[in-house]
Write a protein that holds these residues in place. Structure first.
Motif, PDB file in Angstrom:
ATOM      1  N   LEU A 116      -9.585  -3.444  13.220  1.00  0.00           N
ATOM      2  CA  LEU A 116     -10.583  -2.866  12.386  1.00  0.00           C
ATOM      3  C   LEU A 116      -9.930  -2.368  11.269  1.00  0.00           C
ATOM      4  N   ALA A 117      -8.827  -1.379  11.530  1.00  0.00           N
ATOM      5  CA  ALA A 117      -7.935  -0.623  10.451  1.00  0.00           C
ATOM      6  C   ALA A 117      -7.204  -1.665   9.723  1.00  0.00           C
ATOM      7  N   ARG A 118      -6.636  -2.781  10.140  1.00  0.00           N
ATOM      8  CA  ARG A 118      -6.079  -3.715   9.290  1.00  0.00           C
ATOM      9  C   ARG A 118      -6.873  -4.582   8.579  1.00  0.00           C
ATOM     10  N   GLY A 119      -8.233  -4.867   8.880  1.00  0.00           N
ATOM     11  CA  GLY A 119      -9.074  -5.452   8.109  1.00  0.00           C
ATOM     12  C   GLY A 119      -9.549  -4.652   6.827  1.00  0.00           C
ATOM     13  N   LEU A 120      -9.837  -3.290   7.061  1.00  0.00           N
ATOM     14  CA  LEU A 120     -10.290  -2.272   6.029  1.00  0.00           C
ATOM     15  C   LEU A 120      -9.493  -2.171   5.143  1.00  0.00           C
ATOM     16  N   LEU A 121      -7.973  -1.692   5.578  1.00  0.00           N
ATOM     17  CA  LEU A 121      -7.050  -1.763   4.704  1.00  0.00           C
ATOM     18  C   LEU A 121      -6.727  -2.965   3.897  1.00  0.00           C
ATOM     19  N   GLU A 246      -1.763   8.615  13.680  1.00  0.00           N
ATOM     20  CA  GLU A 246      -1.041   9.033  12.596  1.00  0.00           C
ATOM     21  C   GLU A 246      -1.855   8.456  11.312  1.00  0.00           C
ATOM     22  N   LEU A 247      -2.304   7.225  11.404  1.00  0.00           N
ATOM     23  CA  LEU A 247      -2.944   6.569  10.322  1.00  0.00           C
ATOM     24  C   LEU A 247      -4.453   7.330   9.845  1.00  0.00           C
ATOM     25  N   ALA A 265       0.045   2.501   4.589  1.00  0.00           N
ATOM     26  CA  ALA A 265      -0.863   2.696   5.701  1.00  0.00           C
ATOM     27  C   ALA A 265      -0.748   1.306   6.529  1.00  0.00           C
ATOM     28  N   LEU A 266      -0.907   0.197   5.848  1.00  0.00           N
ATOM     29  CA  LEU A 266      -0.751  -0.926   6.541  1.00  0.00           C
ATOM     30  C   LEU A 266       0.737  -1.049   7.351  1.00  0.00           C
ATOM     31  N   ASP A 267       1.597  -0.509   6.712  1.00  0.00           N
ATOM     32  CA  ASP A 267       3.078  -0.707   7.430  1.00  0.00           C
ATOM     33  C   ASP A 267       3.087   0.250   8.392  1.00  0.00           C
TER      34      ASP A 267
END
Length: 270
Positions: A116-121, A246-247, A265-267
């Motif tokens: 989910l985080a990766r998709g949003l970012l 952390e993100l 953020a993705l990194d």
């Protein structure tokens, strides 16, 4: 908000045999119907003073975005619906549910939360690379393709700005959009790229825990009190993987430049 149009009026206006009501939001009513042989979502704008030609110019940047995590805008047209000419934005239809609906049903696994985080970012990065901000990211504006946490698609593409709508709803209700506004937006300062990151942090926290990191639905408080509350980082669950924790905390820094960039953020994601 209640449905405003009848299905027969919508079908007649759009020139289709069938249409399915999908809901009413802050800016308009959404119907599912065919568009040139494609499954489409028609967003009928509430404010009839918004000219379709002006909207079409405003959204030109969104037309150029081709990213799986940003809804595809097909066209902007004017349709005569229920006795009035109304601007309508035509998007691809995303099958599934939105993030606000799935949060009420179940918590994501850690892998799903990371997806989910990766998709949003990734979606927000596509907007930012096109020099666009969303400004109104919230769970109801995030479609989950096939109801999967790890296949998020950003909807509504900054309609708050495009339609000159005041984004801050009146306190003390604290409903809707204000739940996901960054401190600078609540203070009515200029929205930043970091403002979109703030909203992502709030949504990830809520997906992980089932509750908003700062507010309870229906709380009564003034803007100054709300901004002050946002200055204290929320307690992130101890069982969250370190990269996700952390993100979330990075995104929820009340100082915009400390949130970093979407690429960084993705990194940070494992």
């Amino acid at each position: 908000m209640a449905k405003k149009f009848e299905v027969d009026d919508v079908c007649t206006a759009l020139g289709v045999e069938k249409a399915e009501y999908r809901g009413t939001g802050s800016f308009g009513e959404t119907w599912r119907a065919d568009f040139a042989g494609r499954d489409a979502a028609y967003k009928i704008i509430h404010n009839t003073g918004d000219d379709a030609k002006r909207l079409s110019r405003e959204v030109e940047g969104y037309r150029r975005i081709d990213n799986a995590h940003v809804v595809k805008l097909f066209d902007v047209r004017t349709f005569h619906i229920a006795g009035m000419d109304r601007p309508v934005m035509i998007f691809e239809y995303i099958p599934g549910c939105d993030l606000s609906e799935l949060i009420k049903v179940r918590r994501p696994s850690h892998d799903e939360l990371r997806g989910l985080a990766r998709g949003l970012l990734t979606g927000v990065r596509a907007l930012h690379e096109a020099d666009l901000l969303h400004r109104d990211l919230k769970p109801a504006n995030i479609a989950l393709r096939d109801s999967k946490y790890d296949d998020a698609v950003i909807l509504d593409l900054g309609l708050a700005k495009l339609l000159d709508v005041e984004s801050i709803t009146r306190y003390p209700t604290l409903l809707g959009t204000t739940f996901y506004m960054a401190p600078e937006q609540l203070r009515q300062d200029r929205a930043l790229r970091a403002s979109d990151l703030w909203a992502i942090g709030e949504m990830l926290f809520e997906a992980a825990t089932g509750v908003h990191p700062f507010f309870k639905q229906g709380e009564a408080m003034g803007i100054a009190e709300a901004v002050n509350r946002l200055s204290t980082p929320p307690a992130v669950p101890s069982d969250l993987p370190p990269d996700i924790a952390e993100l979330i905390l990075k995104c929820l820094s009340d100082v915009p430049h400390r949130r970093g960039t979407v690429t960084k953020a993705l990194d940070r994601l494992a």
